[in-house]
Design a protein around this motif. Structure first.
Motif, mmCIF file in Angstrom:
data_model
loop_
_atom_site.group_PDB
_atom_site.id
_atom_site.type_symbol
_atom_site.label_atom_id
_atom_site.label_comp_id
_atom_site.label_asym_id
_atom_site.label_seq_id
_atom_site.Cartn_x
_atom_site.Cartn_y
_atom_site.Cartn_z
ATOM 1 N N ILE A 113 2.561 -3.408 0.486
ATOM 2 C CA ILE A 113 3.463 -3.019 -0.591
ATOM 3 C C ILE A 113 2.634 -2.505 -1.772
ATOM 4 O O ILE A 113 1.653 -3.132 -2.167
ATOM 5 C CB ILE A 113 4.316 -4.204 -1.068
ATOM 6 C CG1 ILE A 113 5.029 -4.875 0.111
ATOM 7 C CG2 ILE A 113 5.326 -3.742 -2.103
ATOM 8 C CD1 ILE A 113 6.087 -4.047 0.755
ATOM 9 N N SER B 290 9.912 -3.815 -0.381
ATOM 10 C CA SER B 290 9.251 -3.146 -1.507
ATOM 11 C C SER B 290 9.979 -3.409 -2.827
ATOM 12 O O SER B 290 9.385 -3.286 -3.903
ATOM 13 C CB SER B 290 9.159 -1.641 -1.250
ATOM 14 O OG SER B 290 10.446 -1.072 -1.087
ATOM 15 N N SER C 287 6.275 1.057 0.548
ATOM 16 C CA SER C 287 5.686 0.180 1.564
ATOM 17 C C SER C 287 5.126 0.991 2.722
ATOM 18 O O SER C 287 5.569 2.103 3.007
ATOM 19 C CB SER C 287 6.736 -0.802 2.095
ATOM 20 O OG SER C 287 7.807 -0.107 2.695
ATOM 21 N N TYR D 181 8.356 -5.995 -5.312
ATOM 22 C CA TYR D 181 7.055 -5.764 -5.952
ATOM 23 C C TYR D 181 7.097 -6.013 -7.456
ATOM 24 O O TYR D 181 6.213 -6.659 -8.022
ATOM 25 C CB TYR D 181 6.586 -4.336 -5.679
ATOM 26 C CG TYR D 181 5.199 -4.042 -6.199
ATOM 27 C CD1 TYR D 181 4.082 -4.274 -5.399
ATOM 28 C CD2 TYR D 181 4.991 -3.559 -7.490
ATOM 29 C CE1 TYR D 181 2.802 -4.025 -5.868
ATOM 30 C CE2 TYR D 181 3.718 -3.317 -7.971
ATOM 31 C CZ TYR D 181 2.627 -3.548 -7.155
ATOM 32 O OH TYR D 181 1.361 -3.311 -7.622
#
Length: 412
Positions: free
Chosen positions: A168, A219, A173, A222
């Motif tokens: 990630i 993702s 990703s 993150y």
């Protein structure tokens, strides 16, 4: 052959077999040729895995053929490059003459960074570094390495397990191979194991759908990786939405997919910490030797027999043979209306080692064997192979899947 470089000191081409051909020219070309051959052979003797290996030597033409170390690692920071070159000097006794990002490559098949161009490099006496002044720079660079594998059970018609390794970054990703490494920050790493349940092909479909959902949506985590409370909420939502999706798919074909469900053990590794989400009876183990703790399961098997075992009411033998051990009160899908996944955050004391595994591993290995394996000095690939083989040979009825991951600084 495809030309990769045509400079004053050398010309480099790539042949159709993927091998690299390098010709030397210009000032001291003969000396630079001989030096690079010597350095690469020395590094091979010392077991360095991330530099080219010499395949052919042609001293009369001042050119040699080597293995391919991948494409330029565009975007790698100077700090990360410094850490890689420091490791080369610290561990393998070779000082690169040009320790810059332009001499770092990434091989997607190997899943790792490599170093190239050693024509002016220096071999240090006895293979030890003469300077440690860059140690502080390296201590802040954290590396994650992993190795994953899955083997179909002896009595199964299909493998109902799936695993995931996902890199990630701020840009999204990237699906990663079964073996690899990344340098953490800004990259993060997601590892997951899912074991499907249900008749016919329902189990295989369930675990595949769960892993696909994680791959598609991880993702989104993150931005909140450094906020433990918000991360816990988002992980819970991620698992709950996958759970609802499984039930919706099963409802479309109650004949073939009734009861379709899956476990999930997931770890999101960011600098300094690991967030995790878990449901079912796959497991997550964590080992932190510097914290003076034995390797331990940080996940809970979601069955009532587990509670009795951990409370000391029954022995491990009684737990392993308990008639209701496989009856899970919490699992994704399975026509369950609501679920309560286990989520949490583990601050990491480096070095740290993770083991994510399906019950094929824990069926084959006792706790003391898992603890002993995680304490070993084996690298991730070797440890993965050892655990997989021992668990499969000991039992092997169920599908056996695991991921071993090591998190450490680059020798600060």
């Amino acid at each position: 052959m495809r030309e990769l470089k045509d400079g004053i000191r050398s010309k480099v081409k790539l042949d159709f077999q993927g091998r690299v051909h390098k010709w030397f020219r210009g000032t001291d070309s003969d000396k630079r040729y001989a030096n690079e051959i010597l350095v690469l052979k020395t590094l091979e003797e010392r077991g360095c895995p991330y530099v080219p290996k010499v395949l052919e030597e042609h001293p009369e033409d001042l050119y040699f053929v080597s293995t391919n170390c991948g494409a330029p690692a565009n975007g790698i920071s100077k700090a990360k490059a410094d850490a890689l070159f420091h490791e080369l000097e610290h561990d393998y006794g070779v000082r690169h003459d040009d320790p810059e990002p332009r001499n770092v490559t990434y091989n997607s098949k190997q899943g790792r960074f490599n170093l190239i161009d050693f024509e002016l490099a220096t071999i240090l006496e006895d293979g030890h570094s003469e300077a440690e002044e860059s140690s502080e720079k390296c201590s802040s660079v954290v590396r994650a390495t992993w190795a994953a594998a899955s083997r179909q059970g002896k009595t199964h018609k299909a493998n109902d397990d799936f695993w995931l390794a996902l890199q990630i970054s701020p840009d999204g990703s990237t699906n990663s191979p079964s073996e690899g490494e990344i340098l953490l920050d800004p990259e993060h790493l997601v590892l997951a194991v899912s074991d499907g349940m249900g008749g016919n092909a329902a189990g295989e479909l369930a675990s595949r759908l769960v892993i696909s959902w994680i791959r598609k949506h991880a993702s989104q985590l993150y931005a909140t990786a450094q906020n433990d409370d918000l991360m816990a909420k988002r992980l819970t939502t991620l698992v709950e939405e996958a759970h609802k999706g499984l039930n919706e798919v099963a409802a479309k074909d109650l004949t073939a997919l009734k009861g379709m469900g899956a476990t999930l053990s997931l770890v999101y590794i960011a600098p300094g910490k690991a967030h995790f989400a878990h449901i079912g009876d796959s497991r997550i183990y964590l080992s932190e030797p510097a914290a003076e703790e034995l390797p331990r399961a940080i996940s809970t098997d979601h069955n009532y027999a587990w509670r009795d075992w951990k409370a000391g009411k029954i022995t491990e033998m009684a737990y392993r043979t308990h008639p209701r051990r496989s009856v899970l009160y919490d699992v994704m899908g399975g026509s369950h209306l609501n679920i309560t996944p286990q989520v949490g955050t583990a601050p990491l004391t480096l070095p740290a080692r993770f083991l994510l595994c399906s019950d094929g591993v824990t069926d084959g290995l006792w706790e003391k064997h898992i603890v002993g394996a995680m304490q070993s000095k084996l690298k991730t690939r070797e440890l993965r192979d050892e655990i997989l083989e021992k668990a499969y040979q000991s039992c092997g009825k169920d599908d056996t899947t695991l991921i071993v991951a090591d998190i450490d600084t680059l020798h600060g």
